[in-house]
Design a protein around this motif. Structure first.
Motif, PDB file in Angstrom:
ATOM      1  N   THR A 226       0.870  -1.172   0.000  1.00 20.25           N
ATOM      2  CA  THR A 226       0.000   0.000   0.000  1.00 20.25           C
ATOM      3  C   THR A 226       0.907   1.222   0.000  1.00 20.25           C
ATOM      4  O   THR A 226       1.716   1.389   0.915  1.00 20.25           O
ATOM      5  N   TRP A 229       0.378   8.168  -2.728  1.00 17.91           N
ATOM      6  CA  TRP A 229       0.596   8.827  -4.015  1.00 17.91           C
ATOM      7  C   TRP A 229       0.186  10.284  -3.891  1.00 17.91           C
ATOM      8  O   TRP A 229      -0.758  10.625  -3.161  1.00 17.91           O
ATOM      9  N   ARG A 261      -3.974   7.209  -0.567  1.00 20.34           N
ATOM     10  CA  ARG A 261      -3.438   5.892  -0.175  1.00 20.34           C
ATOM     11  C   ARG A 261      -4.005   4.845  -1.134  1.00 20.34           C
ATOM     12  O   ARG A 261      -5.212   4.738  -1.306  1.00 20.34           O
ATOM     13  N   ILE A 262      -3.120   4.062  -1.752  1.00 20.43           N
ATOM     14  CA  ILE A 262      -3.546   3.099  -2.766  1.00 20.43           C
ATOM     15  C   ILE A 262      -2.962   1.727  -2.445  1.00 20.43           C
ATOM     16  O   ILE A 262      -1.743   1.570  -2.336  1.00 20.43           O
ATOM     17  N   SER A 263      -3.835   0.743  -2.317  1.00 22.19           N
ATOM     18  CA  SER A 263      -3.418  -0.638  -2.097  1.00 22.19           C
ATOM     19  C   SER A 263      -3.467  -1.406  -3.412  1.00 22.19           C
ATOM     20  O   SER A 263      -4.305  -1.120  -4.277  1.00 22.19           O
ATOM     21  N   GLU A 273      -5.790   3.663 -10.626  1.00 23.84           N
ATOM     22  CA  GLU A 273      -5.140   3.945  -9.349  1.00 23.84           C
ATOM     23  C   GLU A 273      -4.025   2.932  -9.082  1.00 23.84           C
ATOM     24  O   GLU A 273      -2.932   3.291  -8.623  1.00 23.84           O
ATOM     25  N   ALA A 277       0.034   3.248  -8.316  1.00 22.40           N
ATOM     26  CA  ALA A 277       0.684   2.637  -7.159  1.00 22.40           C
ATOM     27  C   ALA A 277       1.880   1.794  -7.588  1.00 22.40           C
ATOM     28  O   ALA A 277       2.919   1.784  -6.911  1.00 22.40           O
TER      29      ALA A 277
END
Length: 345
Positions: A226, A229, A261-263, A273, A277
């Motif tokens: 995670t 960005w 926040r990108i998982s 997205e 990431a």
């Protein structure tokens, strides 16, 4: 400059508490030319109502048949999924056949995932607090874990070498349990997430890079990927807790391209997205990108992320887009066995 930890210092982190962020000296190094790689982990579990209280019964396994199609899909992508199996799955004949055949063919791997509320022995109150295995009394966490681990070995005919605590619920003694039972990798740490408001662990200060958890260098922590960005991502440790506390602020920061926040999961994260990431993870030099999702999402109406056929199509499209981009960026799929071989201890 702070000196590198000497053996005497490292000995103090034997069976370390994984709830505590590691020392820099614990970072894992890999054989030259290994990274970057990607690992696909599947939280392979029963179906339950995500909005209802936890319960030890009343769950479903209707989606298990869909794992067969997903496995073939992964083989087409030349990806070896890691099925992190919990108690209901380990005891399901169809799951044992579908996953077991893929494991025996060398096209999938098996691991352990502990959902304490459906895993015997049952002596605790079923609650949100106790849904995190690490919150249980040590002897009960151990009894549940050992029963599940032994059942998985019996059902699938192989020693599981990777573990993930359900709900990412590690505890102070989990490292010892894993080290004593031949597990080589834990992947329970969800870096950049804080579950303490819900009785769970706080991983907001944990790194994304793999690290040793014990002095003997027998157990690796492989955090889920995670990233932050945006223009303010370097300030995320200070800013993101405020964004979580004030959702309107968080939405504004994301909308303006300042902080997000990108998982690496198809659940709640768009392909666009996820590609951003991937770029961040590669730029930051992560040796292993860990992707994850829940197996009930392979059939509609079992998770909040896949409500209909359109959502299900989008999930598969997500994997196509992400793996196509990973290939373009030179990030090859890997396996637990390959990671273990590549570790330069």
């Amino acid at each position: 400059m702070r000196p590198i930890a000497r053996p005497a210092r490292i000995s103090q982190i034997a069976h370390a508490n994984l709830l505590v962020p590691p020392e820099p000296a614990q970072q894992v190094t890999f054989a030259k030319g290994f990274g970057p790689r990607s690992l696909l982990t599947v939280d392979t579990e029963e179906e339950f109502d995500w909005n209802a209280p936890f319960r030890a019964d009343g769950y479903g396994l209707d989606h298990v048949r869909a794992i067969s199609g997903f496995q073939k899909f992964c083989e087409g992508l030349q990806v070896t999924p890691v099925y992190l199996v919990d108690w209901p799955i380990a005891n399901d004949p169809l799951a044992r056949d579908i996953i077991g055949d893929a494991v025996r063919a060398g096209k999938a791997e098996i691991g352990v995932q502990l959902h304490p509320w459906v895993n015997p022995p049952f002596s605790e109150e079923v609650s949100t607090h106790n849904s995190y295995a690490g919150n249980l009394p040590p002897d009960l966490e151990e009894a549940k874990y050992r029963k599940l681990r032994d059942k998985i070995e019996e059902s699938f005919g192989t020693l599981p070498r990777i573990y993930r605590a359900g709900r990412y619920g590690l505890g102070p003694q989990t490292t010892r349990l894993l080290s004593e039972t031949g597990v080589a990798i834990d992947s329970s740490v969800r870096a950049n997430f804080d579950y303490s408001a819900f009785h769970g662990p706080d991983y907001s200060r944990h790194p994304l890079t793999p690290y040793w958890t014990d002095a003997g260098r027998k157990l690796i922590e492989l955090p889920l990927t995670t990233v932050f960005w945006g223009l303010l991502r370097r300030q995320a440790p200070a800013l993101f807790p405020l964004a979580t506390k004030y959702p309107l602020l968080g939405s504004a920061l994301a909308r303006l391209g300042l902080l997000e926040r990108i998982s690496l999961t198809p659940e709640g994260v768009t392909a666009e997205e996820a590609l951003r990431a991937v770029d961040i993870a590669i730029d930051d030099g992560l040796p292993v990108l860990v992707l994850s999702f829940h197996s009930p999402s392979l059939q509609k109406r079992h998770t909040p992320y896949v409500r209909d056929e359109k959502d299900l199509d989008a999930l598969y499209d997500w994997f196509r887009a992400v793996y196509g981009y990973l290939h373009q960026c030179g990030v090859r799929p890997t396996t637990v066995a390959e990671i273990m071989r590549a570790v330069d201890a």
